[in-house]
Scaffold this motif. Structure first.
Motif, PDB file in Angstrom:
ATOM      1  N   ASN A 167       0.861  -1.177   0.000  1.00 31.58           N
ATOM      2  CA  ASN A 167       0.000   0.000   0.000  1.00 31.58           C
ATOM      3  C   ASN A 167       0.901   1.230   0.000  1.00 31.58           C
ATOM      4  O   ASN A 167       1.579   1.517   0.984  1.00 31.58           O
ATOM      5  N   THR A 168       0.921   1.948  -1.089  1.00 32.18           N
ATOM      6  CA  THR A 168       1.831   3.094  -1.227  1.00 32.18           C
ATOM      7  C   THR A 168       1.217   4.405  -0.754  1.00 32.18           C
ATOM      8  O   THR A 168       1.867   5.454  -0.832  1.00 32.18           O
ATOM      9  N   ALA A 169       0.003   4.357  -0.238  1.00 38.07           N
ATOM     10  CA  ALA A 169      -0.677   5.585   0.183  1.00 38.07           C
ATOM     11  C   ALA A 169       0.046   6.236   1.353  1.00 38.07           C
ATOM     12  O   ALA A 169       0.523   5.566   2.270  1.00 38.07           O
ATOM     13  N   VAL A 170       0.115   7.566   1.300  1.00 33.49           N
ATOM     14  CA  VAL A 170       0.716   8.369   2.354  1.00 33.49           C
ATOM     15  C   VAL A 170      -0.291   9.424   2.779  1.00 33.49           C
ATOM     16  O   VAL A 170      -0.842  10.139   1.939  1.00 33.49           O
ATOM     17  N   GLU A 171      -0.537   9.508   4.092  1.00 33.30           N
ATOM     18  CA  GLU A 171      -1.503  10.475   4.607  1.00 33.30           C
ATOM     19  C   GLU A 171      -0.776  11.577   5.375  1.00 33.30           C
ATOM     20  O   GLU A 171       0.121  11.293   6.177  1.00 33.30           O
ATOM     21  N   ILE A 177       3.917  12.679   8.048  1.00 32.04           N
ATOM     22  CA  ILE A 177       3.036  11.786   7.310  1.00 32.04           C
ATOM     23  C   ILE A 177       2.784  10.521   8.132  1.00 32.04           C
ATOM     24  O   ILE A 177       3.477  10.246   9.117  1.00 32.04           O
ATOM     25  N   THR A 179       1.831   6.207   7.236  1.00 30.41           N
ATOM     26  CA  THR A 179       1.704   5.223   6.168  1.00 30.41           C
ATOM     27  C   THR A 179       1.630   3.834   6.779  1.00 30.41           C
ATOM     28  O   THR A 179       2.081   3.608   7.914  1.00 30.41           O
ATOM     29  N   CYS A 180       1.071   2.892   6.045  1.00 32.35           N
ATOM     30  CA  CYS A 180       1.000   1.489   6.467  1.00 32.35           C
ATOM     31  C   CYS A 180       1.092   0.636   5.210  1.00 32.35           C
ATOM     32  O   CYS A 180       0.179   0.668   4.370  1.00 32.35           O
ATOM     33  N   ASN A 187      -0.221   1.860  11.712  1.00 32.59           N
ATOM     34  CA  ASN A 187       0.317   2.977  10.946  1.00 32.59           C
ATOM     35  C   ASN A 187       1.655   3.417  11.526  1.00 32.59           C
ATOM     36  O   ASN A 187       1.866   3.361  12.744  1.00 32.59           O
ATOM     37  N   ASN A 200       6.418  13.234  -2.564  1.00 34.87           N
ATOM     38  CA  ASN A 200       6.111  11.855  -2.948  1.00 34.87           C
ATOM     39  C   ASN A 200       7.046  11.423  -4.073  1.00 34.87           C
ATOM     40  O   ASN A 200       7.056  12.032  -5.154  1.00 34.87           O
ATOM     41  N   PRO A 227       9.048   5.745   0.255  1.00 38.95           N
ATOM     42  CA  PRO A 227       7.869   6.401  -0.333  1.00 38.95           C
ATOM     43  C   PRO A 227       8.126   7.818  -0.841  1.00 38.95           C
ATOM     44  O   PRO A 227       7.290   8.382  -1.541  1.00 38.95           O
TER      45      PRO A 227
END
Length: 657
Positions: A167-171, A177, A179-180, A187, A200, A227
Motif C-alpha cells: 500500500n503506497t498511500a501516504v496520509e 506523514i 503510512t501502512c 500505521n 512523494n 515512499p
C-alpha cells in the motif's frame, strides 16, 4: 573523556566499525539496533522494531533506516550507508563521520565541508517511539536537510521483496506523514518538531544486503520501499527532532519528551554503568506484568534465562522493587502451570523440568541481598511449595526417585540449557540423572532448612527435609563424583557421561553443594585448566573429540557447534562463586583480573553489553544474540560479590591495625 567513544579513524574503517553494534529498547519489547555507522548488517536491525501481539509473538521491523542528506549550495551530501551486491557500499555517508559517542545517548558527529551536524537517538520508555535530534553546530551558508525513510513492515526474521501487495498511500499529519504498507500492521507516523516539505517519490531500493546473515548461511538480501523524502531548512545552532512512532504525537512536546527521557539514562562512564544500563534494557512491561527478555535481537521471555538473569539485572543494581515485580509475574505463571497445566502468555519454556529448581536459586539470591527473615516472610511458602511439588511428582518430567535424586527424560527433546537440537531431537541427549538438576535440588533443600532454622514450630519439617538432604547428598556423590575427581555430566542407567562440561561449575558454585571444600577444589582446578577463558566457561573441554570452538557456518553447523565449545559469560558467575567458596578473600584478586576480559567487550560487539556466547579459542569473538540478559546479569552479580568481599577485606584490615 567518554568511556564509549570512537574517533574518525575507526568510524571510516568499515572493517573496524561494522562489527560494532548499538542497541536501545523501550522496556516494552520494542527496540532499535544497528551498527555504530548506521549500516544495517542483520535482518533484525532497524530504526523502529516493535512487537505486534495481534499478529504473533515476534518483533517486526517497521522503519529500517532513515537516510539523511545535507544540501549546501545545491550540492547534496548523503549521510546514509547500505551494503549492496559484491561488497558495494553506498552512498558511503560514513566518510563524513568524525566521532561516535555513547556516554549518555548514541551521538554521531558529521562534518561535511563547513557543516558540523550531530545526530542523537533516544528510545522513549514504554512507547513504540524513537526520537532523533539533529543539531547544526556549524555552517557557513544556508543548509537544508533531506530525509528518506526506508520501510520494511515485516517480521524481523523475514525479508521483504518487491511486490504488488504494498500500500503506497501516504496520509498527511501534523509536521509529517503516516503510512501502512500492509494490512494488519499499525500505521507508522513520521513527524518533525517543525513543518517539513514532503515530496512523494516512491521507489524500491533493491538488493540491500546483510553480511551477518550471509555469514550465517541464511537469506540475506531484500528490497526496501522508500515512499519519498522530507525536506526542511536548518540554521546554525538549531535543533530539529524527528519522531517515528505507531501513534501520532504532538510536535510541540518533542523537545520536552526528549529532555525528560534523558533524565532516566545511566551514563556509560564505567564498566559497571554500561552493564547496569544494559540490564535495564532487558526489562519488559506489558499488560500481564513485568519480565526480563532473554536477549536481543531475536529472543523473547524464556523462563530459565529470566531466572538466571533476574538477581544480577535487579538486585545487583539496587533495583529490589523490580526484582519483586518480576518475580511476582513469574510465580503467577509458574503457579498457573504447575496447578492447572496452563502456560503463561508471556513466559516461554515455563514447562521445562528444571524451572522450579532455578526458581529456588533465584529466591536464594534475594536472601543474599536482604535477610533470612525478609526472604522467609516473602518467599518461604513458595520455597516449601516448590519442594512439595517436586517430592509429590507434580512437576512434569521431573521424577523424584527413592534415592532422593531427581531425574528427567531428555532423550526425545532437550530439557536442559544445552538445548541444541535437529528435527526436535537433542544433539546432546542429557537424560536420566542430570548434574545441575540434582545440585540445584540439594541446594533447594538446604536453603529451605536454613530459612526456618531455629523456628520451633517448623522443627518437624526441618527434620524431614534434613533427612532427605542427607540422602540426596550421599546419592549425589555416589552417582556423579568419579574416580578422576570430577563430576559426570549426566548418568542414565549404567551410562555415565565422561565429558568435561561447565555444569560441574554450577554444582560447586551453589551456596549449598553436596561436595566438601576439598572435593570442590579438585573440580575447580579441572574447570580452571580446561574450561576457563577470558569470556566465560567453555561448554566442552578442548580435550574432547567433539570440541568445536568457533560458532560459525550454516544453521545446521552452528546447531552442532553451539554447546560443543563456545564459552558463556553467565557460567563465570558460578565459577566465581565456587572460587570464593574455596579461596575466600584471597581469591578476590584473581576474579577481578578475570573480569577485565568482560570489560574489554564494552567496546566490541554490541557496545556496552555482552554477546550470547564467545568463541572458545582466541581471539574469543562474540557470537549469537548481540545482547543477552543472563550474561549481563551474572557478571553484574559477580561485580557485586567482589565489591562485598573488598569491603570485608577492608574491615578486616582496619580491625587488625
Amino acid at each position: 573523556m567518554s568511556y564509549l567513544k570512537f574517533d574518525k579513524s575507526l568510524m571510516i574503517n568499515l572493517e573496524q566499525s561494522l562489527p560494532k553494534e548499538i542497541l536501545r529498547t523501550n522496556k516494552s519489547g520494542a527496540y532499535h539496533c544497528t551498527t555504530i555507522v548506521g549500516c544495517n548488517t542483520r535482518k533484525q536491525h532497524g530504526l523502529l522494531v516493535i512487537p505486534i501481539p495481534e499478529m504473533d509473538d515476534k518483533a517486526h521491523v517497521l522503519l529500517s533506516s532513515l537516510d539523511e542528506t545535507v544540501i549546501q549550495h545545491g550540492a547534496p551530501f548523503n549521510l546514509g550507508l547500505h551494503q549492496y551486491g559484491d561488497g558495494v557500499f553506498a552512498p558511503n555517508g560514513h566518510k563524513y563521520i568524525r566521532q561516535f559517542d555513547c556516554e549518555s545517548v548514541p551521538t554521531v558527529t558529521y562534518r561535511v565541508g563547513g557543516v558540523i551536524l550531530t545526530k542523537e537517538k533516544v528510545f522513549i520508555s514504554h512507547e513504540n517511539r524513537i526520537l532523533i535530534k539533529y543539531t547544526l553546530l556549524e555552517a557557513h551558508s544556508d543548509s537544508t536537510l533531506q530525509f528518506r525513510p526506508f520501510l520494511a513492515f515485516r517480521n524481523a526474521n523475514d525479508l521483504c521483496m518487491e511486490n504488488g501487495a504494498i500500500n503506497t498511500a501516504v496520509e498527511p499529519v501534523r509536521n509529517g506523514i503516516s503510512t501502512c504498507l500492509y494490512q494488519g500492521y499499525p500505521n507508522l507516523f513520521m513527524q518533525f518538531s517543525k513543518q517539513p516539505e514532503w515530496v512523494n517519490d516512491g521507489h524500491w531500493y533493491k538488493g540491500v544486503e546483510y553480511y551477518k546473515d550471509k555469514d550465517r548461511g541464511i537469506p540475506y538480501k531484500e528490497d526496501l520501499w522508500v515512499p519519498g523524502y522530507f525536506q526542511l531548512p536548518i540554521k546554525k545552532g538549531e535543533s530539529i527532532i524527528f519522531s517515528a512512532s505507531t501513534e501520532e504525537a504532538d510536535p510541540d512536546h518533542f523537545v520536552e519528551t526528549y529532555e525528560k527521557e534523558l533524565t532516566t539514562r545511566t551514563c556509560r562512564t564505567s564498566f559497571y554503568n554500561c552493564l547496569k544500563n544494559s540490564a535495564k534494557q532487558f526489562y519488559l512491561k506489558n499488560k500481564y506484568g513485568m519480565y526480563i527478555m532473554a536477549g536481543y535481537p531475536w529472543y523473547n521471555v524464556r523462563a530459565r534465562d529470566e531466572l538466571m538473569a533476574l538477581p544480577g539485572c535487579t538486585l545487583a543494581i539496587d533495583h529490589k522493587e523490580d526484582y519483586e515485580a518480576i518475580m511476582e509475574s513469574f510465580l503467577r505463571g509458574l503457579s498457573s502451570f504447575l496447578d492447572t497445566g496452563k502456560k503463561d502468555k508471556t513466559i516461554g519454556e515455563i514447562d521445562l523440568p528444571d524451572i522450579p529448581l532455578w526458581t529456588v536459586w533465584a529466591l536464594q539470591q534475594y536472601r543474599r541481598s536482604t535477610s533470612t527473615k525478609e526472604c522467609r516472610e516473602k518467599y518461604g511458602e513458595v520455597v516449601r511449595w516448590i519442594i512439595d511439588k517436586i517430592r509429590n511428582g507434580k512437576v512434569p518430567n521431573l521424577y523424584f526417585n527413592p534415592n532422593g535424586l531427581v531425574s528427567s527424560n531428555g532423550s526425545d527433546s532437550p530439557v536442559t540449557w544445552m538445548s541444541a537440537s535437529l528435527n526436535g531431537r537433542p544433539i546432546i541427549p542429557r537424560t536420566g540423572y542430570i548434574l545441575e538438576f540434582n545440585a540445584l535440588w540439594y541446594n533447594a533443600l538446604r536453603f529451605a532448612i536454613s530459612l526456618y532454622d531455629g523456628d520451633a514450630a517448623m522443627q518437624d519439617y526441618i527434620d524431614d527435609i534434613n533427612a532427605l538432604a542427607e540422602t540426596v547428598k550421599e546419592s549425589f556423590l555416589s552417582t556423579f563424583l568419579n574416580d578422576y575427581g570430577y563430576l559426570y555430566d549426566y548418568v542414565n542407567g549404567t551410562y555415565t557421561d565422561l565429558e568435561v562440561r561447565p555444569n560441574m561449575a554450577i554444582a560447586i558454585g551453589l551456596e549449598y553443594s553436596p561436595l566438601d571444600r576439598r572435593q570442590r577444589k579438585k573440580v575447580l582446578d579441572l574447570v580452571t585448566r580446561e574450561l576457563l577463558t577470558p569470556k566465560g566457561l567453555r561448554s566442552l573441554s578442548p580435550k574432547s573429540y567433539a570440541y568445536h570452538p568457533i560458532y560459525v557456518g550454516d544453521p545446521i553447523q552452528r546447531e552442532y557447534t553451539v554447546h560443543q565449545g563456545p564459552a558463556r559469560p553467565w557460567l563465570f558467575g558460578f565459577y566465581a562463586d565456587a572460587y570464593f567458596k574455596v579461596f575466600g578473600l584471597s581469591g578476590v584478586g584473581f576474579i577481578e583480573r578475570m573480569l577485565i576480559g568482560y570489560e574489554d567487550e564494552m567496546t566490541e560487539g554490541c557496545i556496552g553489553s555482552l554477546s550470547e556466547m564467545y568463541d572458545a579459542n582466541p581471539p574469543f569473538t562474540g557470537r549469537g544474540a548481540v545482547s543477552t540478559a543472563k550474561n549481563v546479569g551474572e557478571i553484574l552479580r559477580t561485580l557485586k560479590n567482589v565489591k562485598e568481599f573488598n569491603k570485608l577485606q577492608t574491615l578486616e584490615t582496619e580491625e587488625s591495625k
